[in-house]
Design an enzyme around this catalytic site. Structure first.
Site, short mmCIF file in Angstrom:
data_model
loop_
_atom_site.label_atom_id
_atom_site.label_comp_id
_atom_site.label_asym_id
_atom_site.label_seq_id
_atom_site.Cartn_x
_atom_site.Cartn_y
_atom_site.Cartn_z
CG ASP A 1 -10.50 -28.62 -13.30
OD1 ASP A 1 -9.34 -28.34 -13.61
OD2 ASP A 1 -11.47 -28.48 -14.07
CE LYS B 1 -4.99 -32.91 -12.44
NZ LYS B 1 -6.42 -32.53 -12.40
N GLY C 1 -5.00 -26.70 -16.04
CA GLY C 1 -4.86 -25.47 -15.27
C GLY C 1 -4.72 -25.89 -13.82
CG HIS C 2 -2.29 -28.40 -12.61
ND1 HIS C 2 -1.39 -29.42 -12.66
CD2 HIS C 2 -3.38 -28.84 -13.30
CE1 HIS C 2 -1.89 -30.43 -13.36
NE2 HIS C 2 -3.10 -30.09 -13.77
CD GLN D 1 -5.43 -32.97 -19.18
OE1 GLN D 1 -4.53 -33.71 -19.46
NE2 GLN D 1 -5.28 -31.65 -19.20
#
Ligand code: GDP
Ligand code: IMO
Ligand code: MG
Length: 426
Positions: A13, A16, A40-41, A222
């Site tokens: 988080d 990225k 989750g991007h 990650q």
């Protein structure tokens, strides 16, 4: 022509998704190389926010080839949902390809993720998406790959190998209902209609584009401390988010990677369990959580927040061979009177300069801080490095020294345009 790998330097988080989107404007290909929809991007373009879990963030830039590499584990239900979500928002997904060698997340993986977590005395706090169990089957050579969806016979043969074994575990160990082969077949062969046309020899496409002199961005999910080998084991994910994983997970030789850009959040967060030396359990931590909207993109869990940890950043620079870094979420610290960075650990009175590999040592490490004066000024409308307040520049220059590589991007807000570019990657 440049091939760049983008990696998280902390516990995920770090922003990225945003930086991938910024760099994608000058890339021709964007490739996810590991993880799955545990990621989750978030990308914000104008007023529109996009949340991506599997599809590379480059999809939001027109005309880019986006690939999901062999190192990713794919939940076809999530992929189908994400493609529809993007199409509904008017995003062109016609340049998306998925490796036939990537492994499928199956319904029993998701069930086992929850059951295994419940039965552990030490909880990991997984995202519950079946990621760990899918990688376990891959390494056990019991996995089913996306390529197996190409024919009913292939898929059935692969399922026959594994399903009776999984059902025995579900029934005998966990006392759960078993999965019916026919139901899985019907569901997955339905996804096959969407997925089979996307199947691609992603390694070959990458190499063909390399030979044509194209720019290629490898998008990590990650972060370094969630790496299965180099992270805070067992509180890690089941893949290699580090730069070494980029080569294997995308299918190219490590000598082809020219640049490794580490994404560094201006403070530290962690979701899930495990030691976190600079964690703040006070008002400063709450302030960071609220200003940074630190709630998980995938699970909505509040993220644990703390000061920046340069011991971790030096470790990340080493493990990944960082050639540059991007500093994100700097604006979140705008109102702080002072900003702290941990530069070493105190372990039972002994000063540690290096990130310990022993978790029992890490658990007892107390941060030794260097304190920087806060800038107490809004940064989010600044677009030039020279316009950053001196205090913010001092913070950045200190990090460059610690990490031994230059900062190329500073992010001062979630939006694509809230970005200061100092050096080019492509
Ligand atoms: P990722 O998993 O590394 O892609 O990061 P996430 O998207 O899970 O979390 C980063 C969060 O910070 C998202 O909500 C982004 O929109 C947001 N974000 C990214 N860069 C910045 C920034 O520079 N400032 C602020 N305030 N938010 C940012
Ligand atoms: P992005 O790409 C933050 C964490 C989980 C848990 C551990 C193992 O958005 O940075 P898993 O479901 O992977 O077996 O969970 O890893 N985790 C993440 N934390 N960001 C992520 O992805 C994460 N993906 C997994 O919270 O602690
Ligand atoms: Mg995330």
């Amino acid at each position: 022509m440049t091939i760049a790998a983008l990696v998280g330097t902390q516990w995920g988080d770090e922003g990225k998704g945003k930086i991938t989107d910024v760099l994608a404007s000058r890339a021709d290909l964007v490739v996810r190389y590991q993880g799955g929809n545990n990621a989750g991007h978030t990308v914000v373009i104008g007023d529109q926010q996009y949340k991506l879990h599997l599809v590379p963030s480059g999809i939001l830039s027109k005309g880019k080839i986006c690939l999901i590499g062999n190192g990713v584990v794919v939940d076809p239900q999530v992929l189908a949902r994400e493609i529809n979500y993007l199409r509904d928002l008017g995003v062109d997904t016609s340049n998306l390809g998925v490796s036939a060698q990537a492994h499928l997340i199956m319904p029993y993986h998701k069930a086992l993720d929850g059951l295994e977590e419940e039965s552990r005395s030490l909880k990991i706090g997984t995202t519950g998406r079946g990621i760990g169990p899918a990688y376990v089957d891959k390494y056990k050579r019991l996995g089913i790959r996306l390529g197996d969806l190409s024919s009913k016979e292939h898929f059935e043969r692969a399922l026959d190998q594994v399903l009776p074994y999984k059902n025995r575990i579900l029934e005998k160990i966990y006392g759960q209902k078993v999965f019916k082969k026919e139901e899985i077949m019907a569901e997955y062969l339905d996804y096959a209609e969407l997925i089979v046309p996307l199947l691609t020899d992603t390694s070959l496409v990458i190499d063909e584009n390399r030979l044509k002199g194209k720019n290629i961005l490898l998008e990590g999910a990650q972060g370094t401390l969630l790496d299965i080998d180099h992270g805070t084991y067992p509180y890690v994910t089941s893949s290699h988010p580090t730069a070494g994983g980029a080569a294997a997970g995308a299918g190219l030789g490590p000598t082809r990677i020219d640049e490794v850009i580490g994404i560094v959040k201006a403070y530290t967060t962690r979701v899930g369990e495990g030691p976190f030396p600079t964690e703040l359990k006070d008002a400063a931590g709450d302030l960071i959580r609220e200003r940074g909207r630190e709630y998980g993109t995938t699970t909505g869990r509040p993220r644990r927040c703390g000061w920046l940890d340069a011991v971790i950043l030096r470790y990340s620079a080493r493990i990944n061979g960082l050639t540059s870094f991007a500093l994100t979420l700097l604006d979140v610290l705008d109102s702080m009177e002072s900003v702290k960075v941990c530069t070493a650990y105190d372990y039972r009175g002994q000063r540690l300069e290096h990130f310990p590999t022993d978790l029992d040592v890490l658990k007892e490490c107390r941060p030794i801080y260097r304190e920087f004066p806060g800038w107490k000024k809004g940064l989010s409308s600044i677009r030039e490095y020279q316009q950053l307040p001196g205090e913010a520049r001092a913070y950045l220059e200190f990090l460059e020294e610690e990490m031994g590589c230059p900062v190329k991007i500073v992010s001062v807000g979630p939006r694509r345009d809230q970005t200061i570019i100092l050096g080019s990657v492509f």
